[in-house]
Scaffold this active site. Structure first.
Site, PDB file in Angstrom:
ATOM      1  N   GLN A  69      47.616  44.997  36.553  1.00 35.14           N
ATOM      2  CA  GLN A  69      46.264  44.557  36.887  1.00 35.14           C
ATOM      3  C   GLN A  69      46.314  43.650  38.110  1.00 35.14           C
ATOM      4  O   GLN A  69      47.039  42.659  38.146  1.00 35.14           O
ATOM      5  CB  GLN A  69      45.582  43.809  35.744  1.00 35.14           C
ATOM      6  N   CYS A  99      37.349  38.769  34.990  1.00 31.60           N
ATOM      7  CA  CYS A  99      37.816  37.422  34.684  1.00 31.60           C
ATOM      8  C   CYS A  99      36.832  36.383  35.209  1.00 31.60           C
ATOM      9  O   CYS A  99      36.439  36.426  36.378  1.00 31.60           O
ATOM     10  CB  CYS A  99      39.194  37.194  35.292  1.00 31.60           C
ATOM     11  N   HIS A 170      34.482  45.244  29.111  1.00 29.90           N
ATOM     12  CA  HIS A 170      34.371  44.137  28.161  1.00 29.90           C
ATOM     13  C   HIS A 170      32.892  43.996  27.827  1.00 29.90           C
ATOM     14  O   HIS A 170      32.081  43.724  28.704  1.00 29.90           O
ATOM     15  CB  HIS A 170      34.906  42.850  28.788  1.00 29.90           C
TER      16      HIS A 170
END
Length: 331
Positions: A69, A99, A170
């Site tokens: 990643q 993130c 997510h």
């Protein structure tokens, strides 16, 4: 048929987690499941280009299929980092668009890129052109005041137009102001129906769901509902055997996984090599604390490893001592 090994393995994957999914953690997970896709911690593109590449990118061949990643927002830097990663043999390179940490925001990458889908498209196009390795994206359903039902499909359409065919979503918003990274993993509500709706809206894309998944049963239910993959994070770290041991059979149609004691035996040669190269025992065993979760003797296992593996001269005898109360374990 799956287009790539990584694509097939993504039916179940272990999420990239900073400070957790290092190379030692991934080797442990691979001893439990031979099929699940494993991810590195996020590494920034400038670090790959200018840093210690062997330390940042090196991995054991046993980890395959394994994905790197990357974090970044400069197409040129991401292209160069992808080219370098391909040289190391990664099966996939994933761009972090999820993130929410302050450091990520200040560098204009991570979840803040949900607000700049055209830039994400430029980034992935450059990455795809740089090397013959599959490029994927991990994202949120939106950030801050964005309306996920409007933002997410537009984001997927824009980024897919640049050549990305696989997304891990997510199923929470990220709040860039007011919530810590830890709170962003727990406070914003999960919207699984929206992720399922994205699979119906984009049937040609391969979509995995991430966020709040705590059992293999839950993962299997998402696959049965039509999603292409499930990405498990903290549960796979803290309770690795519970999540991964039966995954090869239930998710991939293969054989049942090894017993817990066999997993420890499989780790011994790797640990011995690590120690012989000058490594410390706790660097590996810190990832093994949850291996016997729920078993009689698990507390003693954790205590002995936590207390004794940090010693400079700690060796395999510490594992033997921690195993003593567990020797009668059948699984």
């Amino acid at each position: 048929m799956p287009g790539t090994t990584a694509e097939h393995a993504a039916r179940l994957s272990v999420a990239p987690m900073m400070d957790w999914t290092d190379r030692h953690c991934r080797v442990l997970h691979r001893q439990i499941s031979g099929e699940a896709l494993l991810y590195t911690e996020m590494v920034t593109a400038p670090a790959v280009i200018h840093g210690d590449r062997d330390r940042l990118l090196g991995f054991d061949a046993a980890e395959h299929p394994v994905a790197l990643q990357l974090g970044g927002s400069d197409p040129g830097e991401l292209a160069e980092a992808t080219r370098i990663a391909a040289g190391y043999g990664y099966d996939e390179v994933n761009l972090n668009v999820g993130c929410p940490s302050d450091r990520v925001q200040s560098g204009c990458f991570g979840a803040v890129l949900m607000e700049r889908p055209a830039l994400v498209a430029d980034c992935v196009a450059a990455m795809i052109a740089a090397a013959p390795v599959e490029v994927t994206v991990k994202c949120r359903i939106g950030v801050d005041a964005q309306v996920p039902e409007a933002v997410l499909p537009a984001f997927l359409e824009t980024v897919a137009s640049a050549g990305v065919r696989r997304f891990a979503i997510h199923a929470r918003k990220a709040w860039l102001q007011g919530l810590s990274p830890k709170e962003n993993r727990e406070v914003p509500p999960l919207d699984y129906p929206l992720v399922l709706a994205m699979k119906r809206a984009f049937p040609d894309l391969r979509i995995s769901v991430n966020g709040g998944i705590t059992s293999l049963d839950q993962a299997a239910a998402f696959l049965a509902a039509g999603l292409d993959g499930v990405m498990v994070g903290r549960a796979a770290y803290h309770e690795p055997y519970d999540i991964l041991a039966d995954a090869d059979r239930r998710v991939f149609g293969g054989a049942p996984g090894p017993g817990r004691l066999e997993v420890v035996e499989r780790m011994r040669p790797y640990i011995a090599r690590h120690l012989a190269a000058g490594g410390r025992l706790h660097q590996v065993t810190r990832h093994m604390l949850g291996l016997f979760h729920g078993c009689p003797g698990a507390r003693s296992w954790r205590r002995i490893l936590s207390d004794r593996a940090n010693a400079a001269d700690a060796g395999l005898e510490v594992i033997d001592a921690a195993l003593a109360p567990l020797r009668g374990l059948a699984a």
